[in-house]
Design an enzyme around this catalytic site. Sequence first.
Site, PDB file in Angstrom:
ATOM      1  N   GLY A   1      -1.757   7.070  -2.340  1.00 22.95           N
ATOM      2  CA  GLY A   1      -3.028   6.817  -1.677  1.00 22.95           C
ATOM      3  C   GLY A   1      -3.772   5.627  -2.246  1.00 22.95           C
ATOM      4  O   GLY A   1      -5.001   5.636  -2.330  1.00 22.95           O
ATOM      5  N   GLN A   2      -3.039   4.585  -2.633  1.00 26.50           N
ATOM      6  CA  GLN A   2      -3.677   3.444  -3.283  1.00 26.50           C
ATOM      7  C   GLN A   2      -2.834   2.202  -3.070  1.00 26.50           C
ATOM      8  O   GLN A   2      -1.619   2.274  -2.888  1.00 26.50           O
ATOM      9  CB  GLN A   2      -3.830   3.721  -4.782  1.00 26.50           C
ATOM     10  CG  GLN A   2      -4.416   2.594  -5.614  1.00 26.50           C
ATOM     11  CD  GLN A   2      -5.863   2.332  -5.313  1.00 26.50           C
ATOM     12  OE1 GLN A   2      -6.202   1.838  -4.230  1.00 26.50           O
ATOM     13  NE2 GLN A   2      -6.737   2.654  -6.258  1.00 26.50           N
TER      14      GLN A   2
ATOM     15  N   HIS B   1       0.868  -1.186   0.000  1.00 24.83           N
ATOM     16  CA  HIS B   1       0.000   0.000   0.000  1.00 24.83           C
ATOM     17  C   HIS B   1       0.898   1.227   0.000  1.00 24.83           C
ATOM     18  O   HIS B   1       1.692   1.434   0.918  1.00 24.83           O
ATOM     19  CB  HIS B   1      -0.921   0.010   1.214  1.00 24.83           C
ATOM     20  CG  HIS B   1      -1.878   1.172   1.208  1.00 24.83           C
ATOM     21  ND1 HIS B   1      -3.141   1.103   0.673  1.00 24.83           N
ATOM     22  CD2 HIS B   1      -1.730   2.454   1.654  1.00 24.83           C
ATOM     23  CE1 HIS B   1      -3.745   2.272   0.792  1.00 24.83           C
ATOM     24  NE2 HIS B   1      -2.906   3.108   1.380  1.00 24.83           N
ATOM     25  N   CYS B   2       0.778   2.031  -1.045  1.00 24.38           N
ATOM     26  CA  CYS B   2       1.644   3.200  -1.205  1.00 24.38           C
ATOM     27  C   CYS B   2       0.940   4.436  -0.652  1.00 24.38           C
ATOM     28  O   CYS B   2      -0.071   4.884  -1.217  1.00 24.38           O
ATOM     29  CB  CYS B   2       1.987   3.402  -2.679  1.00 24.38           C
ATOM     30  SG  CYS B   2       3.100   4.800  -2.965  1.00 24.38           S
ATOM     31  N   PRO B   3       1.448   5.014   0.437  1.00 27.23           N
ATOM     32  CA  PRO B   3       0.802   6.223   0.981  1.00 27.23           C
ATOM     33  C   PRO B   3       1.008   7.451   0.102  1.00 27.23           C
ATOM     34  O   PRO B   3       0.242   8.405   0.197  1.00 27.23           O
ATOM     35  CB  PRO B   3       1.479   6.386   2.348  1.00 27.23           C
ATOM     36  CG  PRO B   3       2.814   5.738   2.191  1.00 27.23           C
ATOM     37  CD  PRO B   3       2.613   4.596   1.244  1.00 27.23           C
TER      38      PRO B   3
END
Length: 296
Positions: free
Chosen positions: A108-109, A103-105
Amino acid sequence: MAISLLFSVFIVVLLLLTSGTNPGIVPRNAHPPDADDECDTSSISTSCLGSQTGPISLPPMKNVTVNGIVVKVKYCKTCMLYRPPRCSHCSICDNCIERFDHHCPWVGQCIGKRNYRYFFMFVSSTNLLSLYVFAFCWVNIKKIMDAHHCNIWSAFFKSPASGILIMYTFVVSWFLGGLTAFHLYLLITNQTTYENYRYRYERKMNPFNLGCARNFKEIFCTGVPSSRIDFRAHVKVDRSLSFNTLSYLGGATTNSDMHKMKNFDEEVGRRQDVDGCKETDSRIKTIGGGVDRCEK
């Protein structure tokens, strides 16, 4: 300047594709699968039987074969399904994602099966743009030095923007370069970030590794799989909840009965409000009586 602007627009498009594409969400089940279909109840096993008298529970794992190698898949209690191979449940998105990478902050996805190519192209293109700006800022400094016959520090004073961009892109390129190299390694070996940190395939056989060329082709030279969820479809209402409510009201099924059910809900709400007001008044009276006694 024109190349930089076009490169920037290309990167913004990749960012939107990465953050706006369904990463590969697996639809949830409304009910858990039947235990008879998932385990053999003829042989008593602690993985399939919760107790001798209790209901049959699903085993937490089951085996599937991928390219001749047995792979264990886990049962997800939240989505009530056995996750496909390489699928994992994201605690932030609260969904099971096919070929879950991480999950890549920053975007945001989740990064998964359907948007990994866009993510890799976004990271690598941003790194190339950073190196491009870094190189041509030095070219600009060199031209200023030749035009004004000055040293490098005087050139920086004449073009402070070039100096700031050189320092900024130098720092950013280290992080983006490392990230690009790491994901290039994952791409060549057909791993995900989650698998690399969790399973460590270098110590055992990776059932998904098809070779460098085929791994590259699988990511970039195949069509994006169709989404398993139609976000524009109508929501399916769980009729069991409505059935239980109607049964409580005496089996209402007509429009008039539905109107009665609505009135019933409103009446319950009003009663709760009245009870709350009465409780508040009694507390106020109790406090007021205590104040009167203290004054006496």
